[in-house]
Design a protein around this motif. Structure first.
Motif, PDB file in Angstrom:
ATOM      1  N   ALA A  77     123.279  20.455  96.995  1.00 51.84           N
ATOM      2  CA  ALA A  77     124.687  19.834  96.120  1.00 51.84           C
ATOM      3  C   ALA A  77     125.919  19.923  96.317  1.00 51.84           C
ATOM      4  O   ALA A  77     125.946  20.382  97.228  1.00 51.84           O
ATOM      5  CB  ALA A  77     123.614  20.434  94.602  1.00 51.84           C
ATOM      6  N   ILE A  78     126.401  19.007  95.851  1.00 49.51           N
ATOM      7  CA  ILE A  78     127.819  18.822  96.134  1.00 49.51           C
ATOM      8  C   ILE A  78     127.902  19.073  93.851  1.00 49.51           C
ATOM      9  O   ILE A  78     128.145  18.049  93.751  1.00 49.51           O
ATOM     10  CB  ILE A  78     128.428  17.865  96.874  1.00 49.51           C
ATOM     11  N   VAL A  79     129.030  20.056  93.433  1.00 49.56           N
ATOM     12  CA  VAL A  79     129.630  20.228  92.463  1.00 49.56           C
ATOM     13  C   VAL A  79     131.336  19.860  92.379  1.00 49.56           C
ATOM     14  O   VAL A  79     132.213  20.472  92.948  1.00 49.56           O
ATOM     15  CB  VAL A  79     129.280  21.201  91.692  1.00 49.56           C
ATOM     16  N   LEU A  80     131.263  18.528  92.130  1.00 49.40           N
ATOM     17  CA  LEU A  80     132.834  18.089  91.873  1.00 49.40           C
ATOM     18  C   LEU A  80     133.719  18.733  90.548  1.00 49.40           C
ATOM     19  O   LEU A  80     133.431  17.995  88.957  1.00 49.40           O
ATOM     20  CB  LEU A  80     132.891  16.483  92.082  1.00 49.40           C
ATOM     21  N   GLY A  81     134.498  19.456  91.050  1.00 46.37           N
ATOM     22  CA  GLY A  81     134.853  20.129  89.960  1.00 46.37           C
ATOM     23  C   GLY A  81     136.427  18.538  89.467  1.00 46.37           C
ATOM     24  O   GLY A  81     137.165  18.257  89.812  1.00 46.37           O
ATOM     25  N   SER A  82     135.454  18.130  87.735  1.00 40.27           N
ATOM     26  CA  SER A  82     136.184  17.940  87.049  1.00 40.27           C
ATOM     27  C   SER A  82     137.291  17.966  86.084  1.00 40.27           C
ATOM     28  O   SER A  82     137.155  19.356  86.074  1.00 40.27           O
ATOM     29  CB  SER A  82     135.391  16.390  86.471  1.00 40.27           C
ATOM     30  N   SER A  83     137.681  17.309  85.130  1.00 41.43           N
ATOM     31  CA  SER A  83     138.355  18.362  83.328  1.00 41.43           C
ATOM     32  C   SER A  83     137.673  17.212  82.241  1.00 41.43           C
ATOM     33  O   SER A  83     137.930  16.147  82.286  1.00 41.43           O
ATOM     34  CB  SER A  83     139.766  18.362  83.965  1.00 41.43           C
ATOM     35  N   GLY A  84     137.523  18.261  81.185  1.00 45.05           N
ATOM     36  CA  GLY A  84     137.592  17.611  80.043  1.00 45.05           C
ATOM     37  C   GLY A  84     139.067  17.055  79.645  1.00 45.05           C
ATOM     38  O   GLY A  84     138.669  15.584  78.412  1.00 45.05           O
ATOM     39  N   ALA A  85     140.063  16.880  80.067  1.00 49.19           N
ATOM     40  CA  ALA A  85     141.098  15.582  80.052  1.00 49.19           C
ATOM     41  C   ALA A  85     140.453  14.359  80.357  1.00 49.19           C
ATOM     42  O   ALA A  85     141.401  13.259  79.910  1.00 49.19           O
ATOM     43  CB  ALA A  85     142.510  16.045  81.105  1.00 49.19           C
ATOM     44  N   VAL A  86     139.594  14.237  80.983  1.00 53.50           N
ATOM     45  CA  VAL A  86     139.331  13.185  81.258  1.00 53.50           C
ATOM     46  C   VAL A  86     138.742  12.165  79.773  1.00 53.50           C
ATOM     47  O   VAL A  86     138.878  10.577  79.650  1.00 53.50           O
ATOM     48  CB  VAL A  86     138.117  12.626  82.072  1.00 53.50           C
ATOM     49  N   TYR A  87     138.409  13.441  78.910  1.00 47.92           N
ATOM     50  CA  TYR A  87     138.103  12.512  77.187  1.00 47.92           C
ATOM     51  C   TYR A  87     139.843  12.450  76.108  1.00 47.92           C
ATOM     52  O   TYR A  87     139.235  11.157  75.703  1.00 47.92           O
ATOM     53  CB  TYR A  87     137.189  13.617  76.400  1.00 47.92           C
ATOM     54  N   GLY A  88     140.767  12.674  76.638  1.00 43.94           N
ATOM     55  CA  GLY A  88     141.824  12.447  76.216  1.00 43.94           C
ATOM     56  C   GLY A  88     142.106  13.249  74.804  1.00 43.94           C
ATOM     57  O   GLY A  88     141.148  14.056  74.328  1.00 43.94           O
ATOM     58  N   THR A  89     142.048  11.612  74.164  1.00 44.56           N
ATOM     59  CA  THR A  89     141.956  12.241  72.380  1.00 44.56           C
ATOM     60  C   THR A  89     140.500  11.856  71.481  1.00 44.56           C
ATOM     61  O   THR A  89     139.974  11.070  71.626  1.00 44.56           O
ATOM     62  CB  THR A  89     143.254  12.041  71.175  1.00 44.56           C
ATOM     63  N   PRO A  90     139.608  12.823  71.473  1.00 43.18           N
ATOM     64  CA  PRO A  90     138.350  12.679  70.963  1.00 43.18           C
ATOM     65  C   PRO A  90     138.269  12.677  69.548  1.00 43.18           C
ATOM     66  O   PRO A  90     138.858  13.051  68.668  1.00 43.18           O
ATOM     67  CB  PRO A  90     137.590  13.818  71.448  1.00 43.18           C
ATOM     68  N   ALA A  91     136.932  11.416  69.503  1.00 40.22           N
ATOM     69  CA  ALA A  91     137.076  10.736  68.543  1.00 40.22           C
ATOM     70  C   ALA A  91     136.149  12.226  67.183  1.00 40.22           C
ATOM     71  O   ALA A  91     136.073  11.773  65.888  1.00 40.22           O
ATOM     72  CB  ALA A  91     135.904   9.161  67.954  1.00 40.22           C
ATOM     73  N   SER A  92     135.667  12.831  67.620  1.00 44.42           N
ATOM     74  CA  SER A  92     134.756  13.958  66.831  1.00 44.42           C
ATOM     75  C   SER A  92     134.622  14.968  67.988  1.00 44.42           C
ATOM     76  O   SER A  92     134.908  14.484  69.333  1.00 44.42           O
ATOM     77  CB  SER A  92     133.573  13.400  66.097  1.00 44.42           C
ATOM     78  N   LEU A  93     133.821  16.133  67.465  1.00 40.89           N
ATOM     79  CA  LEU A  93     133.731  17.432  68.304  1.00 40.89           C
ATOM     80  C   LEU A  93     132.627  17.871  67.638  1.00 40.89           C
ATOM     81  O   LEU A  93     132.526  17.652  66.296  1.00 40.89           O
ATOM     82  CB  LEU A  93     134.669  18.218  67.093  1.00 40.89           C
ATOM     83  N   PRO A  94     132.011  18.187  68.072  1.00 33.02           N
ATOM     84  CA  PRO A  94     131.980  18.579  69.824  1.00 33.02           C
ATOM     85  C   PRO A  94     131.611  17.434  71.048  1.00 33.02           C
ATOM     86  O   PRO A  94     131.468  16.306  69.686  1.00 33.02           O
ATOM     87  CB  PRO A  94     130.922  19.595  69.942  1.00 33.02           C
ATOM     88  N   ILE A  95     131.935  17.597  72.062  1.00 25.71           N
ATOM     89  CA  ILE A  95     132.276  16.749  72.671  1.00 25.71           C
ATOM     90  C   ILE A  95     131.074  16.580  73.713  1.00 25.71           C
ATOM     91  O   ILE A  95     130.734  17.501  74.624  1.00 25.71           O
ATOM     92  CB  ILE A  95     133.855  16.273  73.345  1.00 25.71           C
TER      93      ILE A  95
END
Length: 221
Positions: A77-95
């Motif tokens: 397995a290769i786990v790529l660490g990304s970020s919750g920042a890819v969502y921008g300003t979410p329309a609703s929570l939880p994402i």
């Protein structure tokens, strides 16, 4: 070895500093080490120049996956660490992981592009890549470029008489924080049991305002 790692390392571990853009050297390292799992966490942060964001968050992913493919090592397995920042300003929570991605700054765009190049190369080279969208880690050793660490550093200096006031930004903004040690456990779990091709949000699941974090830091001091 960086000072922060010296106490954590023993004879079971080896620390090798290497430029992630140096694909040939990285390929040789992976060939010699023969890892079962790869967890990719190298990244440029929000306040860095665009060139650095693209080099680390996009080209770095491409270099790593090219090196794994070129090594011939059959990683599990290769786990790529990304970020919750890819969502921008979410329309609703939880994402949810299938929410629309609309990043609002260059950092978020670069992390989203890194995911895209990762998926492309995973398909091309048949690599078991999965994406971990990490939200806001905090914990011991985090530098003062992060709000929680900046609060703590300033509060300690006020308590010691070396500073008169604490400088803060907007305190009504909310974040989802996760302890760095819980994050490490989550990434290890994804490496062992995650599904290649899937995307996972890695977060604490609790929305916290900046004012609450500051209040907690002040109580601790």
């Amino acid at each position: 070895v960086p000072r922060a790692l010296r106490r954590a390392l023993d004879e079971r571990y080896e620390y090798v500093p290497l430029d992630l853009a140096d694909t040939p050297s990285l390929t040789r390292l992976i060939t010699g080490f023969e890892p079962d799992h790869v967890i990719h966490l190298e990244a440029a942060l929000r306040d860095e120049p665009l060139e650095r964001l693209l080099a680390a968050n996009v080209q770095g992913v491409a270099s790593l996956l090219s090196a794994v493919a070129g090594s011939g090592v059959a990683v599990r397995a290769i786990v790529l660490g990304s970020s919750g920042a890819v969502y921008g300003t979410p329309a609703s929570l939880p994402i949810a992981e299938d929410a629309t991605c609309a990043p609002v700054d260059a950092y978020g765009v670069s992390k989203h592009a890194g995911e895209a190049i990762g998926r492309l190369l995973a398909e091309r080279h048949r690599l078991p890549v999965l994406v971990a969208r990490i939200f806001n880690p905090l914990g011991p050793g985090q530098d003062e470029r992060h709000a929680t660490s900046a609060f703590a550093m300033q509060a300690v200096e006020v308590a010691a008489g070396r500073r008169l006031r604490i400088e803060v930004g907007a305190l009504d903004t909310t974040r989802d924080f996760i302890d760095a040690r819980d994050l490490a456990s989550a990434l290890a779990l994804l490496a062992e049991r995650g599904t290649p091709g899937a995307t996972y949000n890695v977060a604490g699941g609790i929305e916290t305002r900046g004012a609450e974090v500051l209040a907690e830091v002040l109580r601790a001091c």
